[in-house]
Motif scaffolding. Structure first.
Motif, PDB file in Angstrom:
ATOM      1  N   VAL A  11      -9.808  66.559 -56.364  1.00 35.06           N
ATOM      2  CA  VAL A  11      -9.736  65.742 -57.586  1.00 35.06           C
ATOM      3  C   VAL A  11      -8.408  65.993 -58.296  1.00 35.06           C
ATOM      4  O   VAL A  11      -7.725  65.056 -58.725  1.00 35.06           O
ATOM      5  CB  VAL A  11     -10.930  66.036 -58.524  1.00 35.06           C
ATOM      6  N   ASP A  12      -8.036  67.266 -58.412  1.00 32.70           N
ATOM      7  CA  ASP A  12      -6.775  67.614 -59.091  1.00 32.70           C
ATOM      8  C   ASP A  12      -5.569  67.041 -58.349  1.00 32.70           C
ATOM      9  O   ASP A  12      -4.646  66.505 -58.972  1.00 32.70           O
ATOM     10  CB  ASP A  12      -6.634  69.134 -59.222  1.00 32.70           C
ATOM     11  N   LEU A  13      -5.579  67.164 -57.022  1.00 32.38           N
ATOM     12  CA  LEU A  13      -4.471  66.610 -56.226  1.00 32.38           C
ATOM     13  C   LEU A  13      -4.403  65.092 -56.355  1.00 32.38           C
ATOM     14  O   LEU A  13      -3.312  64.516 -56.492  1.00 32.38           O
ATOM     15  CB  LEU A  13      -4.621  67.000 -54.754  1.00 32.38           C
ATOM     16  N   ALA A 100      -0.248  50.763 -54.627  1.00 32.61           N
ATOM     17  CA  ALA A 100      -0.355  52.191 -54.296  1.00 32.61           C
ATOM     18  C   ALA A 100      -1.083  52.941 -55.415  1.00 32.61           C
ATOM     19  O   ALA A 100      -1.904  53.825 -55.142  1.00 32.61           O
ATOM     20  CB  ALA A 100       1.031  52.794 -54.068  1.00 32.61           C
ATOM     21  N   LEU A 101      -0.802  52.582 -56.659  1.00 28.10           N
ATOM     22  CA  LEU A 101      -1.495  53.215 -57.783  1.00 28.10           C
ATOM     23  C   LEU A 101      -2.978  52.887 -57.744  1.00 28.10           C
ATOM     24  O   LEU A 101      -3.824  53.770 -57.948  1.00 28.10           O
ATOM     25  CB  LEU A 101      -0.892  52.775 -59.119  1.00 28.10           C
ATOM     26  N   GLN A 102      -3.311  51.646 -57.470  1.00 24.68           N
ATOM     27  CA  GLN A 102      -4.726  51.259 -57.399  1.00 24.68           C
ATOM     28  C   GLN A 102      -5.442  52.029 -56.292  1.00 24.68           C
ATOM     29  O   GLN A 102      -6.564  52.512 -56.493  1.00 24.68           O
ATOM     30  CB  GLN A 102      -4.850  49.746 -57.177  1.00 24.68           C
ATOM     31  N   GLU A 103      -4.792  52.172 -55.149  1.00 23.12           N
ATOM     32  CA  GLU A 103      -5.394  52.930 -54.049  1.00 23.12           C
ATOM     33  C   GLU A 103      -5.553  54.400 -54.429  1.00 23.12           C
ATOM     34  O   GLU A 103      -6.583  55.020 -54.152  1.00 23.12           O
ATOM     35  CB  GLU A 103      -4.540  52.792 -52.784  1.00 23.12           C
ATOM     36  N   SER A 104      -4.559  54.932 -55.068  1.00 25.07           N
ATOM     37  CA  SER A 104      -4.618  56.325 -55.513  1.00 25.07           C
ATOM     38  C   SER A 104      -5.744  56.537 -56.519  1.00 25.07           C
ATOM     39  O   SER A 104      -6.464  57.543 -56.471  1.00 25.07           O
ATOM     40  CB  SER A 104      -3.266  56.714 -56.132  1.00 25.07           C
ATOM     41  N   GLU A 105      -5.914  55.578 -57.421  1.00 23.37           N
ATOM     42  CA  GLU A 105      -6.994  55.671 -58.415  1.00 23.37           C
ATOM     43  C   GLU A 105      -8.362  55.574 -57.742  1.00 23.37           C
ATOM     44  O   GLU A 105      -9.296  56.286 -58.120  1.00 23.37           O
ATOM     45  CB  GLU A 105      -6.853  54.560 -59.467  1.00 23.37           C
ATOM     46  N   ARG A 106      -8.489  54.707 -56.738  1.00 28.39           N
ATOM     47  CA  ARG A 106      -9.758  54.601 -56.003  1.00 28.39           C
ATOM     48  C   ARG A 106     -10.102  55.943 -55.341  1.00 28.39           C
ATOM     49  O   ARG A 106     -11.242  56.401 -55.396  1.00 28.39           O
ATOM     50  CB  ARG A 106      -9.685  53.507 -54.939  1.00 28.39           C
ATOM     51  N   LYS A 107      -9.076  56.545 -54.734  1.00 27.89           N
ATOM     52  CA  LYS A 107      -9.289  57.832 -54.073  1.00 27.89           C
ATOM     53  C   LYS A 107      -9.680  58.902 -55.095  1.00 27.89           C
ATOM     54  O   LYS A 107     -10.624  59.661 -54.876  1.00 27.89           O
ATOM     55  CB  LYS A 107      -8.017  58.244 -53.329  1.00 27.89           C
ATOM     56  N   ARG A 108      -8.999  58.924 -56.220  1.00 22.88           N
ATOM     57  CA  ARG A 108      -9.297  59.906 -57.268  1.00 22.88           C
ATOM     58  C   ARG A 108     -10.728  59.733 -57.776  1.00 22.88           C
ATOM     59  O   ARG A 108     -11.470  60.710 -57.929  1.00 22.88           O
ATOM     60  CB  ARG A 108      -8.309  59.771 -58.428  1.00 22.88           C
ATOM     61  N   LEU A 109     -11.115  58.496 -58.009  1.00 22.24           N
ATOM     62  CA  LEU A 109     -12.473  58.232 -58.492  1.00 22.24           C
ATOM     63  C   LEU A 109     -13.521  58.601 -57.448  1.00 22.24           C
ATOM     64  O   LEU A 109     -14.603  59.096 -57.794  1.00 22.24           O
ATOM     65  CB  LEU A 109     -12.615  56.777 -58.920  1.00 22.24           C
ATOM     66  N   SER A 110     -13.214  58.387 -56.176  1.00 20.26           N
ATOM     67  CA  SER A 110     -14.141  58.768 -55.105  1.00 20.26           C
ATOM     68  C   SER A 110     -14.332  60.282 -55.080  1.00 20.26           C
ATOM     69  O   SER A 110     -15.466  60.767 -54.979  1.00 20.26           O
ATOM     70  CB  SER A 110     -13.617  58.301 -53.747  1.00 20.26           C
ATOM     71  N   TYR A 111     -13.232  61.014 -55.152  1.00 18.68           N
ATOM     72  CA  TYR A 111     -13.334  62.480 -55.165  1.00 18.68           C
ATOM     73  C   TYR A 111     -14.097  62.963 -56.395  1.00 18.68           C
ATOM     74  O   TYR A 111     -14.901  63.887 -56.306  1.00 18.68           O
ATOM     75  CB  TYR A 111     -11.951  63.126 -55.134  1.00 18.68           C
ATOM     76  N   ARG A 112     -13.828  62.346 -57.521  1.00 18.28           N
ATOM     77  CA  ARG A 112     -14.522  62.745 -58.749  1.00 18.28           C
ATOM     78  C   ARG A 112     -16.028  62.495 -58.611  1.00 18.28           C
ATOM     79  O   ARG A 112     -16.839  63.343 -58.999  1.00 18.28           O
ATOM     80  CB  ARG A 112     -13.963  62.005 -59.957  1.00 18.28           C
ATOM     81  N   THR A 113     -16.386  61.354 -58.037  1.00 21.34           N
ATOM     82  CA  THR A 113     -17.804  61.053 -57.827  1.00 21.34           C
ATOM     83  C   THR A 113     -18.440  62.076 -56.896  1.00 21.34           C
ATOM     84  O   THR A 113     -19.536  62.575 -57.167  1.00 21.34           O
ATOM     85  CB  THR A 113     -17.964  59.626 -57.253  1.00 21.34           C
ATOM     86  N   LEU A 114     -17.749  62.402 -55.804  1.00 16.21           N
ATOM     87  CA  LEU A 114     -18.271  63.420 -54.888  1.00 16.21           C
ATOM     88  C   LEU A 114     -18.428  64.763 -55.598  1.00 16.21           C
ATOM     89  O   LEU A 114     -19.425  65.467 -55.390  1.00 16.21           O
ATOM     90  CB  LEU A 114     -17.350  63.578 -53.679  1.00 16.21           C
ATOM     91  N   ASN A 115     -17.453  65.105 -56.418  1.00 18.26           N
ATOM     92  CA  ASN A 115     -17.505  66.368 -57.162  1.00 18.26           C
ATOM     93  C   ASN A 115     -18.697  66.372 -58.124  1.00 18.26           C
ATOM     94  O   ASN A 115     -19.408  67.375 -58.242  1.00 18.26           O
ATOM     95  CB  ASN A 115     -16.193  66.590 -57.913  1.00 18.26           C
ATOM     96  N   GLU A 116     -18.913  65.255 -58.809  1.00 18.11           N
ATOM     97  CA  GLU A 116     -20.044  65.163 -59.737  1.00 18.11           C
ATOM     98  C   GLU A 116     -21.372  65.247 -58.994  1.00 18.11           C
ATOM     99  O   GLU A 116     -22.306  65.899 -59.463  1.00 18.11           O
ATOM    100  CB  GLU A 116     -19.964  63.868 -60.549  1.00 18.11           C
ATOM    101  N   ARG A 117     -21.452  64.623 -57.836  1.00 14.39           N
ATOM    102  CA  ARG A 117     -22.681  64.696 -57.031  1.00 14.39           C
ATOM    103  C   ARG A 117     -22.937  66.130 -56.567  1.00 14.39           C
ATOM    104  O   ARG A 117     -24.073  66.595 -56.575  1.00 14.39           O
ATOM    105  CB  ARG A 117     -22.592  63.774 -55.822  1.00 14.39           C
ATOM    106  N   ALA A 118     -21.867  66.806 -56.145  1.00 14.28           N
ATOM    107  CA  ALA A 118     -22.015  68.193 -55.703  1.00 14.28           C
ATOM    108  C   ALA A 118     -22.481  69.071 -56.857  1.00 14.28           C
ATOM    109  O   ALA A 118     -23.337  69.942 -56.680  1.00 14.28           O
ATOM    110  CB  ALA A 118     -20.696  68.709 -55.130  1.00 14.28           C
TER     111      ALA A 118
END
Length: 146
Positions: A11-13, A100-118
């Motif tokens: 998420v941080d990366l 590229a920013l939109q793709e990066s934001e999608r990736k960030r949000l995906s990681y954040r969601t995974l982190n919240e689920r964990a």
């Protein structure tokens, strides 16, 4: 599920990548704006020069001066056409950076969601563990009372 600290690292990366992409988009948008301003300046300069040519023609102009005016207007037209190309390139780069920013934001949000689920899963496990401990304690207490 992945280790929560590893997910937080992702998420941080991803956040840093998004921040960098946002900065790059800002630079690209500024380049578009500057290119458009330069085009406006060239168009204004060309209009002024064309007005001077019109005025000179009304007052009488030598063929040599006329040829110079026309040659310079041609050079301005070439510069204007070149500036249109610069704008196209700058807009393409800005669009690329935006995607590229939109793709990066999608990736960030995906990681954040995974982190919240964990985190939610870890909390559920901890809650079940606490409940089992409390149930065991209650059962022992009830057996001791008998």
């Amino acid at each position: 599920m992945a280790n929560p600290s590893a997910l937080q690292t992702l998420v941080d990366l991803a956040q840093r990548e998004s921040d960098n992409r946002a900065k790059r988009l800002g630079v690209a948008l500024k380049a578009v704006e500057e290119a458009e301003q330069k085009l406006q300046m060239l168009l204004g300069y060309r209009q002024d020069y064309a007005d001077r040519l019109d005025q000179a023609q009304m007052n009488g102009i030598t063929p040599f001066a006329y040829a110079n005016f026309v040659a310079f207007l041609g050079k301005l037209d070439n510069a204007i056409n070149g500036q249109h190309e610069v704008i196209k390139h700058a807009e393409y780069k800005a669009d690329t950076e935006r995607k590229a920013l939109q793709e990066s934001e999608r990736k960030r949000l995906s990681y954040r969601t995974l982190n919240e689920r964990a985190a939610a899963q870890a909390l559920a496990i901890e809650t079940r563990r606490d409940q089992k401990t409390m149930d065991d304690f209650a059962a022992r207490t009830a057996r001791m009372k008998r």
